[in-house]
Each structure stands twice: as structure tokens, then as C-alpha cells.
Write an enzyme that holds these catalytic residues in place. Structure first.
Site, PDB file in Angstrom:
ATOM      1  N   HIS A 192      41.387  38.372  44.408  1.00  0.00           N
ATOM      2  CA  HIS A 192      40.499  37.771  43.419  1.00  0.00           C
ATOM      3  C   HIS A 192      39.022  38.058  43.653  1.00  0.00           C
ATOM      4  O   HIS A 192      38.233  38.079  42.719  1.00  0.00           O
ATOM      5  CB  HIS A 192      40.755  36.272  43.313  1.00  0.00           C
ATOM      6  N   ASP A 196      36.549  39.408  40.908  1.00  0.00           N
ATOM      7  CA  ASP A 196      35.236  38.865  40.505  1.00  0.00           C
ATOM      8  C   ASP A 196      34.178  39.969  40.484  1.00  0.00           C
ATOM      9  O   ASP A 196      33.347  40.041  39.577  1.00  0.00           O
ATOM     10  CB  ASP A 196      34.798  37.760  41.471  1.00  0.00           C
ATOM     11  N   GLU A 230      39.102  37.658  31.412  1.00  0.00           N
ATOM     12  CA  GLU A 230      38.649  39.053  31.454  1.00  0.00           C
ATOM     13  C   GLU A 230      38.307  39.557  30.053  1.00  0.00           C
ATOM     14  O   GLU A 230      38.305  40.742  29.800  1.00  0.00           O
ATOM     15  CB  GLU A 230      39.697  39.947  32.123  1.00  0.00           C
TER      16      GLU A 230
END
Ligand SMILES: [Mg+2]
Length: 314
Positions: A192, A196, A230
Site C-alpha cells: 500500500h 500511495d 484510484e
């Protein structure tokens, strides 16, 4: 402090100015209310000392007008202290009603004037700090914490504004919805944190494309927002067919050129995006319709193999 002294009597103005200078303040002089109103914005004083009786425009009128300027920023408040020879109860009430903060006789002892000014300056400083904090809060509330782009909430508000403008002025309008291809697989594979970082890089690339288009005059007032997860959206007011297409193509190309590795993104091996868009020559329907159409085309772009833009119906 910077003090705007509004006083028609030259002799008195000279005496008061000298006194204020001796307290360590800078003085800007206006010889009547009209001049005070005219110089107010540029002078940006910390405090105003206002006479009542003056030719052309009196102190009450000037005070109302200055307060009217300030309504555009609800935290702006320049203290106005009336300094007058006619300190009757009626004048005091009228002055306060017009927007004054305090009311003193011209014969007030010097230490009292000095003390009152100090109190006013404290209030002004507090207002100023509140105004700054308020601005910062507003800025934070409108931005997405991860990418720094406008968030969904701000996008919705801003879109309503430009949409109504487009309807009123019969101007074209376009929206692009875009989505990072196979982003779930990216997160699963790279973690993750890398996800990011990827979102931030994509956000920067989008901002660059949209800012460049605005700067070159290809678009006017186009903006990008993080729509959620996203997904991103680009809103393009006054979008010519060329601008609409060139922004979509630049986005695909610029993100491709970032060459962010993405092993799980089918044949590409790098991060790509898909785009669905809709452009209307005359915005007629509800704003939701244009987003829905763009979203439908985004799914078509996914189905047709991703890393592409679907910008019009068949
Ligand atoms: Mg006077």
C-alpha cells in the site's frame, strides 16, 4: 500600527498625526470620508481614526462603506475608532450602528487614547489570526490529504459553480473520468505504501497536464480532483473538441511516460490509466448525466483493453 486618520481640519490632523507618530505609529491621512473609502483597500490600515463632520462625505457614511467592503471576507475587520468634537449620545449610537467600534472625544486625555488604541490593536490582531486560521482550514477541507488535489467534496461544489456558468453563457462543458488500470493488483503486489506513492505521482502528472493547458490557454479554469480511491476526474469548462481530446491524450501519454513498474498490468508492465469522457456543446441536462456518461465510457475503455480514452458515443 498603520493608522488611517480621517480628519478634515489640517491643524487638528497635524496635531493628532504628531501624537500618533510619537506613539510609534505610521499615519496615512485622508481629508474626508470619500478619500478614506478610496484609499482604504490600498492602505490596508490596522486601525482607522474617524472624524464625524467632514465635507464631501461624513464619518458615518465612510464607515458604512468600509464595512461593506469587508463583507466579502467575513473575518476581515479593521477597527474604527471615532474621534470627534461632538460626542453626543446620538452620534455615538449612529457611529456604532454604522460599524464603528468605539467613540472618543477629541479632548480625551492622551493616555486614554493610547490605551484605547492598544485594545483595538489587540482585537485586530486576533481577527487577523482567525482569518489566517480560517483560510488554512478551508484549504485543508478542500484538499485530498494524500495527493493534495481537490477532494470530491470540493470538486462537487466547484463543478456546480462552473456548470451553472456554462449553462448561463451557453458554453461547452466536458468531464473526464479516469482510473488507474489494475490498481488493486498493484497494491497487492507492491504494497500500500507503493500504492500511495503511485497515486501521488499520477496526481502530479494530472496536475501538470491540466495546469499546462490552462497556462497555454487551451483551456480556461480546468481542474482536476481525486474522485475517490484510484479514480480521478478532470472538469473542463468551455472545452473545445480539440482541448477535450488533447487533455485526454496528454494524460494517457504522460502517465505512460512515468514508466512506473506494474508487473500485473497485463501486457503493459507499467502503470497506465483508462479514461472515459463526455463533452457537450451546450450543457442542457443535469450535471449528473455528464458524469454518468463519462463513467460508462470509462468502463468501455476498460473492456476494450485499458490504457486508452473513450471520448464519444458510437
Ligand atoms: Mg471635522
Amino acid at each position: 500600527m498603520k493608522i488611517l486618520l480621517v480628519e478634515d481640519s489640517r491643524a487638528l490632523a497635524a496635531v493628532i498625526s504628531a501624537r500618533l507618530n510619537s506613539f510609534g505609529h505610521d499615519v496615512v491621512l485622508a481629508e474626508n470620508g470619500k478619500v478614506a473609502v478610496e484609499v482604504f483597500n490600498e492602505a490596508a490600515p490596522d486601525l482607522i481614526l474617524m472624524d464625524i463632520d467632514m465635507p464631501v462625505m461624513n464619518g458615518f457614511e465612510a464607515t458604512s462603506r468600509i464595512r461593506a467592503f469587508e463583507t466579502s471576507n467575513k473575518w476581515a475587520w479593521t477597527p474604527i475608532l471615532f474621534l470627534t468634537a461632538s460626542d453626543t449620545p446620538d452620534n455615538l449610537v449612529t457611529a456604532i450602528e454604522a460599524g464603528a467600534d468605539d467613540f472618543l472625544s477629541k479632548s480625551v486625555p492622551e493616555p486614554v487614547l493610547h490605551a484605547k488604541m492598544k485594545a483595538m490593536a489587540r482585537i485586530a490582531a486576533l481577527r487577523h489570526r482567525l482569518s489566517m486560521a480560517n483560510q488554512k482550514l478551508y484549504e485543508q477541507a478542500s484538499r485530498d490529504g494524500l495527493t493534495g488535489l481537490f477532494n470530491r467534496r470540493h470538486m462537487d461544489m466547484q463543478t456546480d459553480v462552473v456548470w451553472e456558468e456554462a449553462q448561463r453563457e451557453h458554453q461547452p462543458f466536458a468531464v473526464l473520468m479516469l482510473d488507474i488500470d489494475n490498481f488493486k493488483k498493484f497494491n497487492d503486489h507492491y504494497g500500500h505504501q507503493a500504492g500511495d506513492e503511485c497515486l501521488r505521482n499520477i496526481a502530479d502528472a494530472l496536475s501538470n497536464v491540466v495546469n499546462a493547458a490552462n497556462e497555454q490557454g487551451t483551456t480556461q479554469g480546468a481542474f482536476v480532483a481525486r474522485y475517490g480511491g484510484e479514480e480521478f476526474a478532470v472538469v473542463i469548462p468551455r472545452a473545445s473538441p480539440e482541448a477535450y481530446e488533447s487533455i485526454a491524450n496528454s494524460i494517457i501519454e504522460n502517465i505512460h511516460n512515468l514508466r512506473i513498474p506494474h508487473e500485473r498490468n497485463a501486457d503493459w508492465g507499467i502503470v497506465t490509466v483508462s479514461i472515459g469522457g463526455e463533452r457537450l456543446d451546450l450543457p442542457g441536462n443535469k450535471i449528473a448525466t455528464i458524469f454518468r456518461t463519462a463513467d460508462t465510457r470509462l468502463y468501455q475503455a476498460k473492456e476494450k483493453g485499458r490504457n486508452r480514452a473513450e471520448l464519444r458515443g458510437n
